[in-house]
Design a protein around this motif. Structure first.
Motif, mmCIF file in Angstrom:
data_model
loop_
_atom_site.group_PDB
_atom_site.id
_atom_site.type_symbol
_atom_site.label_atom_id
_atom_site.label_comp_id
_atom_site.label_asym_id
_atom_site.label_seq_id
_atom_site.Cartn_x
_atom_site.Cartn_y
_atom_site.Cartn_z
ATOM 1 N N LEU A 31 60.753 47.350 44.307
ATOM 2 C CA LEU A 31 60.064 46.067 44.184
ATOM 3 C C LEU A 31 60.924 45.060 43.437
ATOM 4 O O LEU A 31 60.463 44.338 42.577
ATOM 5 N N PHE A 89 49.607 36.157 51.821
ATOM 6 C CA PHE A 89 48.204 36.348 52.179
ATOM 7 C C PHE A 89 47.277 36.258 50.979
ATOM 8 O O PHE A 89 47.663 36.591 49.872
ATOM 9 N N GLY A 91 44.548 37.776 48.872
ATOM 10 C CA GLY A 91 44.106 39.158 48.672
ATOM 11 C C GLY A 91 42.607 39.259 48.463
ATOM 12 O O GLY A 91 41.932 38.256 48.251
ATOM 13 N N PRO A 92 42.085 40.468 48.504
ATOM 14 C CA PRO A 92 40.640 40.666 48.375
ATOM 15 C C PRO A 92 40.100 40.303 46.986
ATOM 16 O O PRO A 92 38.913 40.053 46.835
ATOM 17 N N LYS A 114 51.785 37.030 43.699
ATOM 18 C CA LYS A 114 52.998 37.679 43.243
ATOM 19 C C LYS A 114 54.192 36.919 43.808
ATOM 20 O O LYS A 114 54.177 36.524 44.971
ATOM 21 N N ARG A 116 57.360 36.696 45.529
ATOM 22 C CA ARG A 116 58.223 37.555 46.330
ATOM 23 C C ARG A 116 59.341 36.757 46.971
ATOM 24 O O ARG A 116 60.268 37.299 47.521
#
Ligand code: FAD
Ligand code: FES
Lengths: 367, 201
Positions: A31, A89, A91-92, A114, A116
């Motif tokens: 990551l 995206f 997220g939930p 996050k 990225r």
């Protein structure tokens, strides 16, 4: 027997340790997104940060403090920011906190985004002025049985620039199994004393931060906060003012009134202070003194549960009824309200009923 | 016929098919029920979780087989298998989560939320434990893991499909949600019991 215990415990420890080590190394290697660029407000500021961390903490590391009350767990929704490009995206965790309109315009919870890749984001201008402070509690005084007045001296940075009416986020420490949290408290002191701030904190039963303030935060102790935040402040007009606030809601109003006295701003103002009984009153002498020595200011405390046979000479009844009695017509006034959401909503309907335009009502809900 | 000692390929497929159908882990052993009840509302989420379960079950069955044969047995601590298997599964799921996040963000967001659910899915731990009941080889353990995963995937997808249809019909108030789902699972389990005895291993 002893040998068997030794082997099994040793094996479990080794097994857990090994897997944990593998995961830590894997996280570092897999990551690793390398450095990413943050473009803030279309080129106004550019930051290079290490990818892989949440936007909220990456900004905090660069001294840009976004409000946050849950410490980045995605439950308070204070940390909303516009991310124009590169957020990925939704997220939930975020989804329930965002309206359809916000989703369309790119509003996100910055603690859940996050980093990225390179991001383009928008941050309201005022938040650039927000700083993180180390400070010291120099005085704690009980104003009533459940409200404490705190006087705080700034250590690093030594001074704060704020507008009367704004709030700070106090950081509580861990105690007895309760986690460290951040909570908003309005500044009750004046901006001209920029080396101190004062707060009025009402004890919430079982409240995480307020219990810390009342039981664990002693005079002389170091504390941390960030600020200033908030849009609640005096407008630039000459319109007469109706202030409404009870309990610790007095904090930002007290700051504004002191500032008006200090700077000789003589706008016609009436301050309605709603409380249950005389036990809940504080700063009444100071406010009455200002009222007696000036033409423009009036102080109206109103008690809703004071026993009928007591020595109380002032107004009685619900604050909403008292306001309505004084000002059946509120169309020319501006309203400034602070306190619990229930009280504020009730007062807003009374003011609107009297003809006050909605955009002339300013408030901070202490929710 | 002794299945375990016939041709390699034949054994592989027999174990695979028996684990998928005759010994379906969800429908004949009722394992992995909590995530099944929670996630089987729609076919596409069922598919997502099902795929993740296939992958993790297969891999962890193989890994746990190796850990058991080459660490736990030689050290004489086979009784620790339950706790060791759980740790291995949790670590593996974490690892897979990281890889997916890096490789495909899209897959991560559609599947990623299911991965933490898998750590506590008892079907996966069950597979690792049941495989020790038979004298499997590594390849056979792998087949058993894959079969169990496929079986779970098959069952949850079918349940998801049925629930989608059922939700369009009016279900009596008291039976909505988990109630009707358990009845569906029960009827399906009856159907799958029909396979039992087809293959004996
Ligand atoms: C902009 C803003 C300004 C604020 N200014 C002040 C201020 O000047 N002085 C002040 O005392 N507070 C102020 N607050 C409220 C403060 O931020 C905290 O919410 C409050 O002190 C409770 O924190 P806690 O950690 O002790 O309680 P928590 O542990 O967060 O809450 C414990 C329980 O009490 C309930 N609860 C939370 N807040 C209140 C409340 N205010 N009254 C009754 N029940 C509550 C919660 O729902 C929860 O169930 C302000 C809030 C905002 C948003
Ligand atoms: S910091 Fe609380 S939701 Fe993001």
């Amino acid at each position: 027997m002893l040998y068997a215990i030794f082997i099994s415990v040793g094996f479990l420890a080794a097994c857990g340790g090994f897997l944990a080590a593998v995961l830590v190394v894997a996280e570092k290697k897999i990551l690793n997104y390398g450095p990413c660029n943050l473009d803030i407000n279309a080129g106004e500021r550019e930051l290079t940060v290490d990818g892989g961390s949440p936007l909220l903490s990456a900004l905090a590391e660069n001294s840009i403090f976004i409000p946050s009350a849950c410490g980045g767990r995605g439950s308070c929704a204070y940390c909303k920011l516009k991310v124009l490009e590169g957020a990925g995206f939704v997220g939930p965790v975020e989804e329930p906190h965002l309206t359809t309109e916000e989703l369309e315009t790119g509003v996100r919870l910055s603690c859940q985004v996050k980093i990225r890749n390179d991001l383009k984001i928008e941050i309201p201008k005022e938040l650039f002025a927000v700083k993180h402070f180390r400070a010291k509690l120099i005085e704690k005084e009980m104003l009533t049985y459940d409200i404490a007045g705190l006087r705080i001296e700034l250590i690093e940075p030594q001074t704060i620039d704020f507008v009367a009416g704004q709030y700070i986020q106090l950081e509580s420490e861990e105690y007895k199994g309760r986690e460290a949290v951040m909570r908003a408290y309005s500044i009750s002191s004046v901006p001209s004393d920029n080396r101190h701030i004062e707060l009025m904190v009402r004890k919430v039963p079982e409240g995480i931060c307020t219990t810390w303030v009342f039981d664990y935060l002693q005079e002389g102790k170091a504390l941390y906060f960030s600020g200033p935040y908030g849009e609640f402040h005096l407008s630039e007009t000459d319109a007469p003012i109706i202030f409404i606030a009870g309990g610790s809601g007095m904090a930002p109003i007290w700051s504004i009134i002191q500032k008006m006295v200090e700077e000789g701003i003589q706008r016609n103002s009436v301050y309605f202070f709603g409380a249950l009984t005389q036990k809940d009153l504080f700063y009444a002498d100071e406010l009455n003194k200002i009222a007696d020595s000036s033409e423009w200011f009036k102080f109206v405390p109103a008690l809703s549960r004071e026993p009928d046979d007591s020595d109380w000479q002032g107004e009685r009844g619900l604050i909403t009824d008292v306001v309505k009695r004084y000002f059946p017509d509120t169309s020319a006034h501006e309203g400034y309200l602070c306190g619990s959401p229930g009280m504020i909503n009730a007062c807003i309907s009374v003011l609107i009923e009297g003809g006050m335009p909605e955009e002339k009502i300013y408030y901070d809900k202490f929710a | 016929m002794d299945v375990l000692h016939s041709g390699i390929i034949q054994t592989f497929f027999l174990i695979l098919i028996s684990a998928t159908f005759t010994d379906n882990i969800l429908l004949t052993r009722f394992l992995g029920m909590c995530s099944c009840l929670g996630v089987s509302k729609k076919v596409d989420t069922s598919l997502g979780l099902g795929l993740a379960v296939i992958f993790v079950t297969t891999c962890t069955a193989a890994i746990n087989f190796l850990v058991y044969e080459f660490l736990l047995i030689p050290l004489g601590i086979a009784y620790l298998k339950l706790i060791v298997f759980i740790i291995v599964i949790a670590a593996f799921v974490q690892f897979v989560e990281m890889v997916i996040e890096r490789v495909s963000i899209k897959l991560y967001f559609s599947l990623g939320i299911f991965l933490p659910l898998i750590t506590v899915n008892c079907a996966i731990l069950g597979t690792s434990l049941f495989m020790l009941n038979k004298p499997y080889s590594l390849l056979q353990a792998f087949a058993f893991g894959l079969g169990s995963g496929l079986g779970w995937f098959l069952a949850i997808t079918i349940i998801g499909g049925i629930r989608e249809k059922v939700n369009e019909a009016s279900v009596p108030r008291g039976l909505e949600g988990p109630g009707i789902t358990l009845i569906i699972i029960g009827i399906m389990a009856l159907a799958f019991v029909g396979f039992s005895g087809m293959i004996k291993i």
